[in-house]
Each structure stands twice: as structure tokens, then as C-alpha cells.
Design a protein around this motif. Structure first.
Motif, mmCIF file in Angstrom:
data_model
loop_
_atom_site.group_PDB
_atom_site.id
_atom_site.type_symbol
_atom_site.label_atom_id
_atom_site.label_comp_id
_atom_site.label_asym_id
_atom_site.label_seq_id
_atom_site.Cartn_x
_atom_site.Cartn_y
_atom_site.Cartn_z
ATOM 1 N N GLU A 1 16.060 25.526 106.021
ATOM 2 C CA GLU A 1 15.377 25.590 104.729
ATOM 3 C C GLU A 1 16.399 25.764 103.613
ATOM 4 O OE1 GLU A 1 11.159 27.570 106.139
ATOM 5 O OE2 GLU A 1 12.706 28.914 105.364
ATOM 6 N N GLY A 2 15.987 25.470 102.397
ATOM 7 C CA GLY A 2 16.899 25.603 101.270
ATOM 8 C C GLY A 2 16.157 25.796 99.969
ATOM 9 N N TRP A 3 16.929 25.990 98.903
ATOM 10 C CA TRP A 3 16.382 26.161 97.557
ATOM 11 C C TRP A 3 17.421 25.698 96.563
ATOM 12 C CZ3 TRP A 3 18.507 30.063 100.399
ATOM 13 C CH2 TRP A 3 19.513 30.835 99.793
ATOM 14 N N TYR A 4 17.005 25.588 95.297
ATOM 15 C CA TYR A 4 17.956 25.226 94.248
ATOM 16 C C TYR A 4 17.957 26.307 93.182
ATOM 17 C CZ TYR A 4 14.238 23.906 91.042
ATOM 18 O OH TYR A 4 13.153 23.929 90.206
ATOM 19 N N GLU A 5 19.049 26.332 92.430
ATOM 20 C CA GLU A 5 19.208 27.270 91.324
ATOM 21 C C GLU A 5 19.580 26.463 90.088
ATOM 22 O OE1 GLU A 5 21.803 30.528 92.471
ATOM 23 O OE2 GLU A 5 21.166 30.265 94.551
ATOM 24 N N PRO A 6 18.713 26.482 89.066
ATOM 25 C CA PRO A 6 19.022 25.735 87.844
ATOM 26 C C PRO A 6 20.283 26.284 87.167
ATOM 27 C CG PRO A 6 16.730 26.487 87.848
ATOM 28 C CD PRO A 6 17.425 27.161 88.988
ATOM 29 N N PRO A 7 20.945 25.485 86.351
ATOM 30 C CA PRO A 7 22.112 25.968 85.610
ATOM 31 C C PRO A 7 21.770 27.221 84.804
ATOM 32 C CG PRO A 7 21.954 23.590 85.427
ATOM 33 C CD PRO A 7 20.687 24.058 86.097
ATOM 34 N N GLY A 8 22.712 28.158 84.783
ATOM 35 C CA GLY A 8 22.537 29.387 84.024
ATOM 36 C C GLY A 8 21.666 30.430 84.698
ATOM 37 N N SER A 9 21.351 30.256 85.973
ATOM 38 C CA SER A 9 20.451 31.185 86.673
ATOM 39 C C SER A 9 21.083 32.537 86.933
ATOM 40 C CB SER A 9 20.029 30.596 88.026
ATOM 41 O OG SER A 9 19.190 29.500 87.846
ATOM 42 N N ALA A 10 20.210 33.540 87.014
ATOM 43 C CA ALA A 10 20.605 34.872 87.480
ATOM 44 C C ALA A 10 20.243 34.936 88.956
ATOM 45 C CB ALA A 10 19.864 35.952 86.700
ATOM 46 N N HIS A 11 21.256 35.104 89.814
ATOM 47 C CA HIS A 11 21.026 35.222 91.256
ATOM 48 C C HIS A 11 21.049 36.714 91.580
ATOM 49 C CE1 HIS A 11 21.824 33.241 95.401
ATOM 50 N NE2 HIS A 11 20.770 34.034 95.401
ATOM 51 N N LEU A 12 19.879 37.297 91.632
ATOM 52 C CA LEU A 12 19.748 38.747 91.719
ATOM 53 C C LEU A 12 19.802 39.281 93.138
ATOM 54 C CD1 LEU A 12 16.991 39.027 88.991
ATOM 55 C CD2 LEU A 12 19.471 39.305 88.741
ATOM 56 N N VAL A 13 19.380 38.473 94.121
ATOM 57 C CA VAL A 13 19.427 38.878 95.529
ATOM 58 C C VAL A 13 19.957 37.707 96.340
ATOM 59 C CG1 VAL A 13 18.067 39.565 97.564
ATOM 60 C CG2 VAL A 13 17.476 40.478 95.305
ATOM 61 N N SER A 14 20.950 37.958 97.167
ATOM 62 C CA SER A 14 21.445 36.996 98.149
ATOM 63 C C SER A 14 22.003 37.816 99.292
ATOM 64 C CB SER A 14 22.515 36.087 97.550
ATOM 65 O OG SER A 14 22.903 35.104 98.496
ATOM 66 N N ARG A 15 21.257 37.859 100.400
ATOM 67 C CA ARG A 15 21.672 38.720 101.513
ATOM 68 C C ARG A 15 21.119 38.213 102.833
ATOM 69 N NH1 ARG A 15 18.151 43.009 98.782
ATOM 70 N NH2 ARG A 15 16.064 42.441 99.483
ATOM 71 N N ASN A 16 21.774 38.654 103.887
ATOM 72 C CA ASN A 16 21.302 38.396 105.240
ATOM 73 C C ASN A 16 20.030 39.214 105.441
ATOM 74 O OD1 ASN A 16 20.916 38.159 108.004
ATOM 75 N ND2 ASN A 16 23.068 38.439 108.504
#
Length: 138
Positions: A96-111
Motif C-alpha cells: 500500500e502507499g500514499w502521497y504527500e502534496p508539496p509543502g505538507s506537514a508529515h506529523l507521524v511516520s513510524r513502524n
């Protein structure tokens, strides 16, 4: 070379030369630059790919992406939790996947797992010469 842990997974890898080995972070992530090439049919843009390996319970610190950085993330193995902008925290599984638009805040990225590793492929289109693909989230 030590990478400042406040940069986050994607930015840390882009902050180092693609010829350098993987960068380990204090939060249980290892980022390996995999590919970088100027896009000949889109002057001024570069395509980069990074592999992010998360140890069990590993995470990236919250960060903001550059206004030029469009990101597609693909879970290669394991499960990864992600929260972008004001969207919900979601769990993505291998395939599975997702996209992040330009200028996004990536607040959570974890295992999502405390016992199994996880792996993510991040594919980024950004301005060539962009120095800060990510900055620490304020």
C-alpha cells in the motif's frame, strides 16, 4: 557523517550525497538514498528515491516538506503509520502507499509494530538543487 536527527527520514537522506552509505538515526530508522536523477523532460526538477528501514518501534521526527517536494510513499514490508497535514493517522501495510502534496506537514511516520521491522520506499519529485527537502516541524 552524523545526520541531525531533527531533519527526519526523507530530508536527512536528501541532505547527504547519494553516494554515501545509509544513515542511522536515533529513532530507529535507517535511510538509504537509492536513486537521484535530473528529469530531462522537466527542466529544473529531480526525481529521488529513498529506502527507509524502521526498526521495531522506530519512527521519524515530525517534519515539513519543501514546497517543491511531491512525495509518493510505498510500504515494501511491514506496517507503517503515517499522518500528513490534518488527515487522520493511517496504517499502511506492505503493497500500500500514499502521497504527500508539496509543502505538507508529515506529523507521524513510524513502524506500527514494536516487534517486526518495516521498510518504506519514498519517491520524490523536487526542485533540482533543493537544499532542504524537509525541515523540523514547529
Amino acid at each position: 557523517m552524523t545526520i541531525r536527527p531533527l531533519i527526519g527520514a526523507v530530508g536527512a537522506a536528501l541532505a547527504i550525497a547519494t553516494a554515501m552509505p545509509a544513515a542511522a538515526h536515533d529513532l530507529g530508522e535507517t535511510v538509504t538514498p537509492h536513486f537521484e536523477k535530473a528529469m530531462p523532460n522537466i527542466p529544473g526538477k529531480t526525481l529521488s528515491a529513498l529506502i527507509v528501514d524502521y526498526a521495531p518501534g522506530g519512527a521519524s521526527l515530525p517534519h515539513d516538506h519543501a514546497k517543491s517536494a511531491f512525495i509518493f510513499a510505498y510500504v515494501v514490508s511491514g506496517e507503517i503509520e503515517s499522518k500528513v497535514n490534518d488527515g487522520p493517522t493511517q496504517t499502511y501495510r506492505a503493497g500500500e502507499g500514499w502521497y504527500e502534496p508539496p509543502g505538507s506537514a508529515h506529523l507521524v511516520s513510524r513502524n506500527a509494530s514494536e516487534i517486526k521491522p518495516a521498510k518504506l520506499l519514498a519517491v520524490i519529485v523536487h526542485d533540482s538543487g533543493e537544499k532542504n527537502i524537509t525541515t523540523p516541524h514547529e
